[in-house]
Design a protein around this motif. Structure first.
Motif, PDB file in Angstrom:
ATOM      1  N   ILE A  88       0.884  -1.054  -0.064  1.00  0.00           N
ATOM      2  CA  ILE A  88       0.070  -0.190   0.142  1.00  0.00           C
ATOM      3  C   ILE A  88       0.850   1.237   0.021  1.00  0.00           C
ATOM      4  N   ASP A  89       2.142   1.355   0.746  1.00  0.00           N
ATOM      5  CA  ASP A  89       2.839   2.486   0.491  1.00  0.00           C
ATOM      6  C   ASP A  89       2.389   3.607   1.117  1.00  0.00           C
ATOM      7  N   GLU A  90       1.646   3.759   2.256  1.00  0.00           N
ATOM      8  CA  GLU A  90       0.950   4.503   2.748  1.00  0.00           C
ATOM      9  C   GLU A  90       1.707   5.432   3.838  1.00  0.00           C
ATOM     10  N   VAL A  91       1.889   6.519   4.186  1.00  0.00           N
ATOM     11  CA  VAL A  91       2.330   7.085   5.250  1.00  0.00           C
ATOM     12  C   VAL A  91       1.338   7.826   6.315  1.00  0.00           C
ATOM     13  N   LEU A 168      -3.091  21.790  -8.217  1.00  0.00           N
ATOM     14  CA  LEU A 168      -2.102  22.087  -7.363  1.00  0.00           C
ATOM     15  C   LEU A 168      -2.193  23.616  -6.763  1.00  0.00           C
ATOM     16  N   ARG A 169      -2.668  24.389  -7.504  1.00  0.00           N
ATOM     17  CA  ARG A 169      -3.182  25.673  -7.271  1.00  0.00           C
ATOM     18  C   ARG A 169      -4.359  25.885  -6.033  1.00  0.00           C
ATOM     19  N   ALA A 170      -5.084  24.693  -6.110  1.00  0.00           N
ATOM     20  CA  ALA A 170      -6.568  24.678  -5.305  1.00  0.00           C
ATOM     21  C   ALA A 170      -6.131  24.846  -4.142  1.00  0.00           C
ATOM     22  N   THR A 171      -7.069  25.500  -3.152  1.00  0.00           N
ATOM     23  CA  THR A 171      -6.786  25.873  -1.873  1.00  0.00           C
ATOM     24  C   THR A 171      -7.414  25.046  -0.863  1.00  0.00           C
ATOM     25  N   ASP A 172      -7.798  23.612  -1.335  1.00  0.00           N
ATOM     26  CA  ASP A 172      -8.313  22.353  -0.577  1.00  0.00           C
ATOM     27  C   ASP A 172      -7.119  21.392  -0.233  1.00  0.00           C
ATOM     28  N   TYR A 173      -7.099  21.310   0.932  1.00  0.00           N
ATOM     29  CA  TYR A 173      -6.183  20.012   1.224  1.00  0.00           C
ATOM     30  C   TYR A 173      -6.827  18.865   1.416  1.00  0.00           C
ATOM     31  N   ASP A 174      -6.424  17.938   0.439  1.00  0.00           N
ATOM     32  CA  ASP A 174      -7.242  16.819   0.259  1.00  0.00           C
ATOM     33  C   ASP A 174      -6.361  15.670   0.305  1.00  0.00           C
ATOM     34  N   PHE A 175      -6.152  15.279   1.377  1.00  0.00           N
ATOM     35  CA  PHE A 175      -4.999  14.240   1.879  1.00  0.00           C
ATOM     36  C   PHE A 175      -5.540  12.899   1.288  1.00  0.00           C
ATOM     37  N   GLY A 176      -4.726  12.033   0.697  1.00  0.00           N
ATOM     38  CA  GLY A 176      -5.088  10.634   0.517  1.00  0.00           C
ATOM     39  C   GLY A 176      -4.610  10.095  -0.980  1.00  0.00           C
ATOM     40  N   LEU A 177      -4.622   8.976  -1.057  1.00  0.00           N
ATOM     41  CA  LEU A 177      -4.375   8.256  -2.579  1.00  0.00           C
ATOM     42  C   LEU A 177      -5.455   7.986  -3.322  1.00  0.00           C
ATOM     43  N   ARG A 178      -5.878   9.107  -4.295  1.00  0.00           N
ATOM     44  CA  ARG A 178      -6.806   8.804  -5.224  1.00  0.00           C
ATOM     45  C   ARG A 178      -6.357   9.404  -6.573  1.00  0.00           C
ATOM     46  N   PRO A 179      -7.138   9.027  -7.873  1.00  0.00           N
ATOM     47  CA  PRO A 179      -6.538   9.597  -9.028  1.00  0.00           C
ATOM     48  C   PRO A 179      -6.682  10.967  -8.854  1.00  0.00           C
ATOM     49  N   PRO A 180      -5.589  11.601  -9.553  1.00  0.00           N
ATOM     50  CA  PRO A 180      -5.446  13.460  -9.235  1.00  0.00           C
ATOM     51  C   PRO A 180      -6.833  13.820  -9.709  1.00  0.00           C
ATOM     52  N   GLY A 181      -7.365  13.295 -10.759  1.00  0.00           N
ATOM     53  CA  GLY A 181      -8.537  13.901 -11.476  1.00  0.00           C
ATOM     54  C   GLY A 181      -9.774  14.115 -10.534  1.00  0.00           C
ATOM     55  N   ALA A 227       8.719  14.682   0.488  1.00  0.00           N
ATOM     56  CA  ALA A 227       6.977  14.768   0.755  1.00  0.00           C
ATOM     57  C   ALA A 227       6.893  13.580  -0.199  1.00  0.00           C
ATOM     58  N   PRO A 228       6.766  12.136   0.393  1.00  0.00           N
ATOM     59  CA  PRO A 228       6.513  11.082  -0.531  1.00  0.00           C
ATOM     60  C   PRO A 228       5.221  10.881  -0.375  1.00  0.00           C
ATOM     61  N   MET A 229       4.431  11.525   0.279  1.00  0.00           N
ATOM     62  CA  MET A 229       2.886  11.190   0.635  1.00  0.00           C
ATOM     63  C   MET A 229       2.236  11.991  -0.216  1.00  0.00           C
ATOM     64  N   ASN A 230       2.639  12.923  -1.054  1.00  0.00           N
ATOM     65  CA  ASN A 230       2.093  13.904  -1.973  1.00  0.00           C
ATOM     66  C   ASN A 230       1.513  12.904  -3.259  1.00  0.00           C
ATOM     67  N   ASP A 231       0.781  13.782  -4.125  1.00  0.00           N
ATOM     68  CA  ASP A 231       0.205  13.241  -5.226  1.00  0.00           C
ATOM     69  C   ASP A 231       1.133  13.073  -6.634  1.00  0.00           C
ATOM     70  N   LEU A 232       1.973  13.990  -6.717  1.00  0.00           N
ATOM     71  CA  LEU A 232       2.941  13.931  -7.975  1.00  0.00           C
ATOM     72  C   LEU A 232       4.312  13.878  -7.502  1.00  0.00           C
ATOM     73  N   PHE A 233       5.291  13.373  -8.240  1.00  0.00           N
ATOM     74  CA  PHE A 233       6.585  13.638  -8.071  1.00  0.00           C
ATOM     75  C   PHE A 233       7.154  14.178  -9.244  1.00  0.00           C
ATOM     76  N   LEU A 234       8.030  15.194  -9.099  1.00  0.00           N
ATOM     77  CA  LEU A 234       8.954  15.559 -10.489  1.00  0.00           C
ATOM     78  C   LEU A 234      10.397  14.570  -9.962  1.00  0.00           C
ATOM     79  N   ASP A 254      -6.168   6.001 -14.299  1.00  0.00           N
ATOM     80  CA  ASP A 254      -7.277   5.007 -14.353  1.00  0.00           C
ATOM     81  C   ASP A 254      -7.424   4.319 -13.101  1.00  0.00           C
ATOM     82  N   GLY A 255      -6.856   4.986 -11.995  1.00  0.00           N
ATOM     83  CA  GLY A 255      -7.084   4.582 -10.441  1.00  0.00           C
ATOM     84  C   GLY A 255      -6.042   3.504 -10.056  1.00  0.00           C
ATOM     85  N   THR A 256      -5.202   3.062 -10.858  1.00  0.00           N
ATOM     86  CA  THR A 256      -4.415   2.127 -10.294  1.00  0.00           C
ATOM     87  C   THR A 256      -3.058   2.732  -9.605  1.00  0.00           C
TER      88      THR A 256
END
Length: 551
Positions: A88-91, A168-181, A227-234, A254-256
């Motif tokens: 699961i690789d969750e923090v 990335l610009r949104a002002t909502d803090y939405d923690f958790g692993l889900r598809p970015p969209g 920040a390994p718990m974030n949604d995207l990595f560069l 696709d949610g995987t």
């Protein structure tokens, strides 16, 4: 009736509490920081002071300070697998971490200047907010900074920016692993360095194989991932065209789950609230940012922004330690008077104060340069290119010294965890190391000189604005001019230090009260002492300016 062994003698009171400073809770860090207010006014953002007031008061509140403590007392925990053995690789974070993150994101500290309708001076306002809020707790500034810095890097690929920048610009803090969209807000991390290379990112061995659909399959081991718990990595990886930058989401459209494996969290000296990880890409899918083989160029804007936040974070940590010290000595009595009335302690606090004021003034000047550079002012970009790595070198190096001295103002009380100062002290070296340690940033100053010699002219034009006001300053400026003509690698640290001290002196001469500038010139340019307080110079003005006051 008196029982055997009892006595009618009243036991003496042995635990009466006296001569302890009251808790520094529910104070306004903006109120005791005129240097910040003056810097905002100097750069045309006087109205930002009152706009920042609610954030400042919350940063100084007992609530925020307690959340900062709890987030560090209960550091993040990695769960690589669930109870059934699934990867699961969750923090997992303490609720106080989420409280701090939610407020930082809701204030736009992660991305507000990148909005299409961002007001003039947005980078300066954001810098001031980041500086104030970081005084509540430093660790959560990492994911906030990573997200802030990711946006300009992502813009090297307009299609990716269009897809991800709104989140990335949104002002909502939405923690958790889900598809970015499917999320109301996104956060970004950075995964660049590897154990064999460190700052030499061109030594990376991670590979990225192009696939038929335009994506890349990435394989490699990253030694430090912010920040390994974030949604995207560069991330950086070697493609057929050379070292390239790629965007890697934790969850695919696709949610995987993407093949991003968190191997362990680093057990760090400080920065305990924040997760930093080793991870492996075991066939992770990513998309190219910018051109193949131009990965360093694609992330250079990101590095500049995160270095800016290193300066802001160090200035914030110094200011937080100064507030604790000034508050303590204003209430603690010894030898018949409060400590802040004794000559030597006044000298120490004054020296701490001038260091803090010089740091915040220069930090805000560089933030204003970002604003002007975004509007096409080439000279400001050139100034930033040369001054930012030098400032990152010097200000971040000063923080451990300043915080250690502030801690000592509390005596043994400062060495106890409950004071909060040990946490600040452990935090201080991080920002000197992160985004290029001392040698790297000092050499980057030389690299800017060699690569773009014309960057010297905007710097000297800035410094000449204070010429003629003080002979000590003029002497320092002449020495800097001489050093700039023949920069040498072995002198990179000395040059960076001289450059920053001259910039700080220039700003204080032009914008600060005379006594503040005089204290800086005497203690920093005359070379009379190398430790805080050693010169014996003390300033009532500085002491009054920095001591927190509660309504």
């Amino acid at each position: 009736m008196t029982l055997p062994g009892e006595s009618d003698v009243v036991s003496p009171v042995t635990h009466e509490v006296s001569n302890q400073s009251p808790p520094l809770d529910d104070f306004d860090p903006l109120d005791c920081d005129p240097a910040l207010r003056e810097a905002l006014a100097e750069h045309g953002q006087s109205e930002a002071t009152e706009l920042l007031r609610p954030l400042a008061r919350q940063a100084g509140s007992a609530t925020a300070r307690e959340h900062g403590r709890l987030a560090n007392e209960h550091p993040p925990v990695l769960h690589s697998h669930d109870r059934y053995g699934h990867r699961i690789d969750e923090v997992e974070f303490h609720p106080s971490w989420h409280w701090l993150m939610d407020r930082a994101v809701s204030e736009g500290l992660h991305a507000a200047p990148w909005a299409p309708d961002a007001p003039e001076g947005a980078h300066l306002r954001r810098a001031a907010g980041f500086y104030l809020w970081s005084q509540a707790e430093a660790g959560h500034g990492c994911p906030i900074s990573m997200t802030f810095a990711a946006v300009p890097a992502l813009r090297h690929s307009p299609d990716l920016a269009e897809a991800y920048e709104p989140g990335l610009r949104a002002t909502d803090y939405d923690f958790g692993l889900r598809p970015p969209g499917e999320k109301s807000g996104l956060l970004a991390g950075m995964s660049m360095t590897e154990k064999q290379g460190g700052s030499d990112v061109r030594a990376n061995t991670t590979t990225a194989e192009p696939l038929a659909d335009g994506s890349y399959r990435i394989v490699g081991h990253k030694w430090f991932t912010s920040a390994p718990m974030n949604d995207l990595f560069l991330t950086l990886a070697n493609t057929p065209g050379g070292l390239s930058c790629l965007l890697v989401p934790r969850v695919l459209p696709d949610g995987t789950r993407n093949a991003v494996r968190l191997q362990r969290l680093k057990d760090k000296l400080g920065n305990k609230s924040n997760a930093s990880a080793e991870l492996e890409y075991t066939g992770a899918i990513g998309w190219l940012v910018g051109e193949e083989g131009r990965g360093v160029r694609s992330i250079i804007d990101m590095v500049s922004m995160t270095r800016m936040d290193c300066v802001l974070g160090s200035a914030a940590n110094m200011r937080a330690a100064l507030s604790e010290a000034a508050h303590h000595v204003a209430h603690r009595a010894a030898f018949g008077d409060t400590l802040n009335r004794t000559p030597l302690m006044r000298a120490v606090i004054s020296d701490l104060a001038v260091e803090s004021e010089a740091a915040v003034g220069l930090a805000m000047r560089l933030a204003a340069a970002i604003d002007r550079g975004q509007r096409g002012n080439r000279a400001e970009l050139d100034l930033l290119r040369l001054a930012l790595p030098a400032t990152k070198y010097y200000v971040c190096k000063r923080a451990p010294t300043v915080i250690a001295e502030a801690l000592e103002c509390l005596g043994g009380n400062g060495y106890v965890e409950e004071s909060g100062l040990p946490r600040l002290y452990r935090e201080a070296p991080l920002l000197s190391i992160w985004e290029g340690s001392g040698n790297v940033t000092a050499l980057d100053t030389l690299r800017a000189l060699h690569k773009r010699p014309d960057t010297v002219e905007p710097l000297l034009a800035e410094l000449d604005r204070a010429a003629g006001q003080d002979e000590r300053y003029d002497h320092q400026l002449r020495r800097l001019r001489d050093e700039l003509t023949e920069p040498r690698p072995e002198r990179a640290r000395a040059l960076s230090e001289r450059l920053v001290l001259t910039l700080q002196a220039s700003l204080l001469l032009r914008t600060a009260p005379a006594e503040v500038a005089e204290t800086f010139l005497t203690t920093r340019l005359d070379g009379e002492g190398h430790t805080l307080g050693a010169t014996g110079t003390r300033s009532d003005v500085l002491l009054d300016r920095v001591t927190p006051r509660k309504d």
